[in-house]
Scaffold this active site. Structure first.
Site, mmCIF file in Angstrom:
data_model
loop_
_atom_site.group_PDB
_atom_site.id
_atom_site.type_symbol
_atom_site.label_atom_id
_atom_site.label_comp_id
_atom_site.label_asym_id
_atom_site.label_seq_id
_atom_site.Cartn_x
_atom_site.Cartn_y
_atom_site.Cartn_z
ATOM 1 N N PHE A 41 0.829 -1.201 0.000
ATOM 2 C CA PHE A 41 0.000 0.000 0.000
ATOM 3 C C PHE A 41 0.872 1.263 0.000
ATOM 4 C CE2 PHE A 41 -3.175 3.042 1.057
ATOM 5 C CZ PHE A 41 -4.420 2.465 0.874
ATOM 6 N N PHE A 42 1.935 1.249 0.792
ATOM 7 C CA PHE A 42 2.830 2.405 0.826
ATOM 8 C C PHE A 42 3.522 2.597 -0.522
ATOM 9 C CE2 PHE A 42 2.632 1.896 5.507
ATOM 10 C CZ PHE A 42 2.415 3.220 5.867
ATOM 11 N N PHE A 144 -7.326 6.885 3.137
ATOM 12 C CA PHE A 144 -6.599 6.209 4.214
ATOM 13 C C PHE A 144 -7.052 4.766 4.378
ATOM 14 C CE2 PHE A 144 -5.122 5.282 8.514
ATOM 15 C CZ PHE A 144 -3.855 5.843 8.489
ATOM 16 N N ARG A 284 10.058 7.569 6.780
ATOM 17 C CA ARG A 284 9.121 8.203 5.851
ATOM 18 C C ARG A 284 8.758 9.621 6.275
ATOM 19 N NH1 ARG A 284 5.817 5.987 1.899
ATOM 20 N NH2 ARG A 284 3.864 7.096 1.458
#
Length: 307
Positions: A41-42, A144, A284
């Protein structure tokens, strides 16, 4: 991510650590599948970001279509030439193996909505449209993936919850509070990067643009919102505990359902600590140490995904 960047940054991004702190008690194969999906997903989020930055509308439309198709027939896409599509298909196949067809259908429905929300974000960012606060809050619950992470509580608990439990006001409120906290705390920690990159999708930016706030005032407002989520969750959690008692009628099925509800709300609680830890440990979000505050050092600007 190039191989040298993987070696330098992958472990420090802490993606799997985030999941390990959220889905406590999950069987090893479930936890591994969710952790791999989270890492995917990231990566998808970063591909989407680069498509926006470089104006790759055709590439994004192609990827959007491929993900929709792969979600409905993942077995057919395990060897897709785009590694992002193949990795997604692999994750979906594994996630679909844990519970029943109804759960799989629900997960697919929720993720189709996430893909479309990313498309709306692409539209806003490429046209420099800052959504209103109300518009942003609604869209953020999709970008999200609030309901995806909530769905995944069930395979972690080893039990598919009945509709009456999932849609019970107490359960939904607790789930939304845990995910709103995570999304808004993410916005708080991303605000410096996204202001530096002249982005439009962040609750703080909507507060500045439409609420007339300074960046400092917007940051304070975000902090207030996430604190309120935490305090409100403590009350919601008690209501879910009462729900768990009510569904436990003394039968084996009732005891199992009550235990599953308790496991799910317990991991909703874990989301607060896991998300907080992640945002302060993951590379990140260490914006102040980056040469370019708008671009993470592990992201390459080459035209990955443009073909």
């Amino acid at each position: 991510m190039p191989a040298d960047k993987v070696a330098e940054h992958a472990d420090a991004l802490c993606y799997t650590d985030l999941i390990a702190g959220y889905y406590m008690g999950a069987a090893d194969e479930v936890l591994q599948a969710i952790a791999d999906y989270s890492a995917w997903f990231f990566v998808w989020d970063d591909r989407h970001d680069r498509d926006v930055v470089h104006g790759r509308s055709t590439a994004w439309r192609r990827l959007r279509h491929r993900l929709h198709v792969a979600l409905d027939s993942p077995q057919d896409h395990l060897y897709h030439r785009d590694p992002l599509v193949a990795g997604f298909a692999d994750s979906v196949v594994r996630l679909y193996s844990f519970l029943g067809r109804k759960w799989n259908t629900r997960f697919a429905r929720h993720f189709h909505a996430v893909i479309e929300a990313y498309d709306r974000e692409f539209h806003n960012r490429t046209r420099n449209i800052v959504p209103t606060v109300e518009e942003y809050l609604e869209l953020r619950r999709l970008t999200f993936a609030h309901w995806i992470w909530t769905d995944l509580l069930e395979p972690s608990a080893g039990h598919e919850l009945p509709t009456a439990v999932r849609k019970h006001p107490a359960y939904r409120r607790a789930a939304l509070l845990s995910q709103d906290f995570a999304a808004w705390y993410n916005d708080l920690c991303s605000l410096a990067k996204e202001l530096a990159g002249a982005e439009v999708h962040n609750l703080g930016i909507s507060l500045v643009h439409h609420g007339g706030m300074t960046p400092e005032e917007a940051e304070a407002d975000l902090r207030r919102r996430v604190e309120e989520c935490a305090f409100a969750f403590l009350d919601a959690e008690k209501d879910v505990e009462r729900l768990a008692v009510s569904v436990d009628d003394g039968s084996l099925r009732g005891r199992q359902l009550g235990a599953a509800v308790r496991a799910c709300v317990g991991n909703m609680r874990n989301w607060f600590s896991s998300v907080y830890w992640f945002h302060h440990e993951s590379g990140r979000y260490m914006v102040d140490s980056w040469a370019d505050r708008s671009t993470p050092p592990y992201v390459t600007n080459e035209a990955a995904g443009a073909a």
